[in-house]
Design a protein around this motif. Structure first.
Motif, PDB file in Angstrom:
ATOM      1  N   MET A 158      99.879 -34.360  88.487  1.00  0.00           N
ATOM      2  CA  MET A 158      98.528 -33.874  88.154  1.00  0.00           C
ATOM      3  C   MET A 158      98.589 -32.700  87.182  1.00  0.00           C
ATOM      4  O   MET A 158      99.264 -31.712  87.464  1.00  0.00           O
ATOM      5  N   ALA A 159      97.880 -32.807  86.106  1.00  0.00           N
ATOM      6  CA  ALA A 159      97.934 -31.740  85.101  1.00  0.00           C
ATOM      7  C   ALA A 159      97.226 -30.476  85.568  1.00  0.00           C
ATOM      8  O   ALA A 159      96.208 -30.551  86.255  1.00  0.00           O
ATOM      9  N   GLN A 160      97.787 -29.331  85.193  1.00  0.00           N
ATOM     10  CA  GLN A 160      97.023 -28.091  85.255  1.00  0.00           C
ATOM     11  C   GLN A 160      96.109 -28.094  84.029  1.00  0.00           C
ATOM     12  O   GLN A 160      96.540 -28.439  82.917  1.00  0.00           O
TER      13      GLN A 160
ATOM     14  N   GLY B 251     109.266 -29.290  77.275  1.00  0.00           N
ATOM     15  CA  GLY B 251     109.430 -30.545  77.996  1.00  0.00           C
ATOM     16  C   GLY B 251     108.227 -31.001  78.797  1.00  0.00           C
ATOM     17  O   GLY B 251     108.292 -32.012  79.509  1.00  0.00           O
ATOM     18  N   ASP B 252     107.120 -30.263  78.693  1.00  0.00           N
ATOM     19  CA  ASP B 252     105.904 -30.692  79.399  1.00  0.00           C
ATOM     20  C   ASP B 252     105.208 -31.801  78.624  1.00  0.00           C
ATOM     21  O   ASP B 252     105.225 -31.833  77.394  1.00  0.00           O
ATOM     22  N   LYS B 253     104.560 -32.684  79.369  1.00  0.00           N
ATOM     23  CA  LYS B 253     103.702 -33.694  78.753  1.00  0.00           C
ATOM     24  C   LYS B 253     102.325 -33.030  78.594  1.00  0.00           C
ATOM     25  O   LYS B 253     101.664 -32.721  79.588  1.00  0.00           O
ATOM     26  N   VAL B 254     101.951 -32.797  77.347  1.00  0.00           N
ATOM     27  CA  VAL B 254     100.775 -31.960  77.060  1.00  0.00           C
ATOM     28  C   VAL B 254      99.705 -32.764  76.318  1.00  0.00           C
ATOM     29  O   VAL B 254     100.011 -33.509  75.383  1.00  0.00           O
ATOM     30  N   LEU B 255      98.473 -32.597  76.765  1.00  0.00           N
ATOM     31  CA  LEU B 255      97.320 -33.169  76.057  1.00  0.00           C
ATOM     32  C   LEU B 255      96.384 -32.033  75.656  1.00  0.00           C
ATOM     33  O   LEU B 255      96.076 -31.166  76.478  1.00  0.00           O
TER      34      LEU B 255
ATOM     35  N   ASP C  20     101.230 -33.119  82.365  1.00  0.00           N
ATOM     36  CA  ASP C  20     101.594 -31.907  83.115  1.00  0.00           C
ATOM     37  C   ASP C  20     100.583 -30.792  82.851  1.00  0.00           C
ATOM     38  O   ASP C  20     100.260 -30.019  83.750  1.00  0.00           O
ATOM     39  N   VAL C  21     100.141 -30.703  81.596  1.00  0.00           N
ATOM     40  CA  VAL C  21      99.177 -29.669  81.229  1.00  0.00           C
ATOM     41  C   VAL C  21      98.136 -30.283  80.297  1.00  0.00           C
ATOM     42  O   VAL C  21      98.482 -30.996  79.347  1.00  0.00           O
TER      43      VAL C  21
END
Ligand SMILES: Nc1ncnc2c1ncn2[C@@H]1O[C@H](COP(=O)(O)OP(=O)(O)OP(=O)(O)O)[C@@H](O)[C@H]1O
Ligand SMILES: [Mg+2]
Length: 217
Positions: free
Chosen positions: A1-3, A31-35, A79-80
């Motif tokens: 679940m993303a912060q 290394g975070d999966k970021v949108l 992740d974020v």
């Protein structure tokens, strides 16, 4: 679940997009999966994304009617999630605030910026009272000279208003301007300040991602 972290300020040109673009790139490199959800029609974050090889995703097909649903749908995939917003008072910023775990209110060191930041903070407190979200809100000093008297005066204004001014910010450095023309992270002093800012957020458990311990609410 993303912060979910949103940049919100009713006043324009205060550094919302710069802060989020920098965060997006640093977190993606870590290394975070970021949108990044870009709700601003100026599409500053989308332009930044398109300029280089950023390693993060961007989504700009949002409006007041769908933004909450879009965040809910995309949260499990990242992740974020960082949400940029336009520098105006709108219903959109209410929805964005209610979708966020953390709201950052960027603000330059000037009276108009501080007035906008305090108005925005009061509005977000109302959103918190109604929805229980965002969990945290911090005003972030951007594009300022730490040694200038006006910076001290503006900081005092926040203290008087009992507004939550964050201890770290991003001072006025050319590197932060250049980001928008290079699509790259700044080097030198700007890189150092950015690193310290992110370290402070992590230490205060305001920033999660894979390397942080903060859980999304
Ligand atoms: N720390 C900084 N040092 C130097 N320049 C900065 C800094 N932060 C922001 N800027 C510059 O200030 C200008 C406004 O920044 P930015 O576009 O991020 O603000 P914004 O709040 O997103 O604006 P808008 O409300 O129009 O979306 C840009 O030219 C940006 O490069
Ligand atoms: Mg912007």
């Amino acid at each position: 679940m993303a912060q979910v972290i949103a940049a919100i300020q009713q006043k324009g040109g205060v550094g919302k997009s710069t802060l989020l673009c920098a965060l997006a790139l640093v977190l993606a490199r870590a290394g975070d999966k970021v949108l990044v959800i870009d709700t601003d029609r100026q599409h500053t974050c989308m332009d930044f994304h398109d300029l280089a090889d950023p390693g993060f995703d961007v989504y700009a097909e949002t409006n007041e009617d769908n933004v909450t649903e879009v965040v809910d749908r995309l949260r499990p995939k990242y992740d974020v999630i960082l949400i940029d917003s336009a520098g105006i008072d709108s219903q959109m910023i209410v929805y964005v605030a209610a979708a966020a775990d953390l709201v950052l209110i960027p603000s330059g060191a000037s009276r108009p910026d501080a007035a906008g930041a305090i108005r925005t903070w009061k509005k977000i407190k109302q959103v918190q009272a109604i929805s229980g979200r965002p969990k945290a809100v911090q005003i972030v000093l951007m594009n300022h000279n730490p040694a200038a008297r006006v910076t001290a005066n503006v900081s005092e204004a926040y203290t008087t208003a009992e507004a939550p001014l964050y201890k770290a910010g991003l001072p006025s450095l050319t590197g932060f301007k250049e980001m928008h023309t290079t699509g790259q992270l700044p080097e030198g002093a700007a890189a150092r300040h950015l690193h310290e800012f992110i370290q402070a957020l992590r230490a205060d458990k305001l920033l999660g991602g894979r390397r942080g311990k903060t859980k999304a609410a």
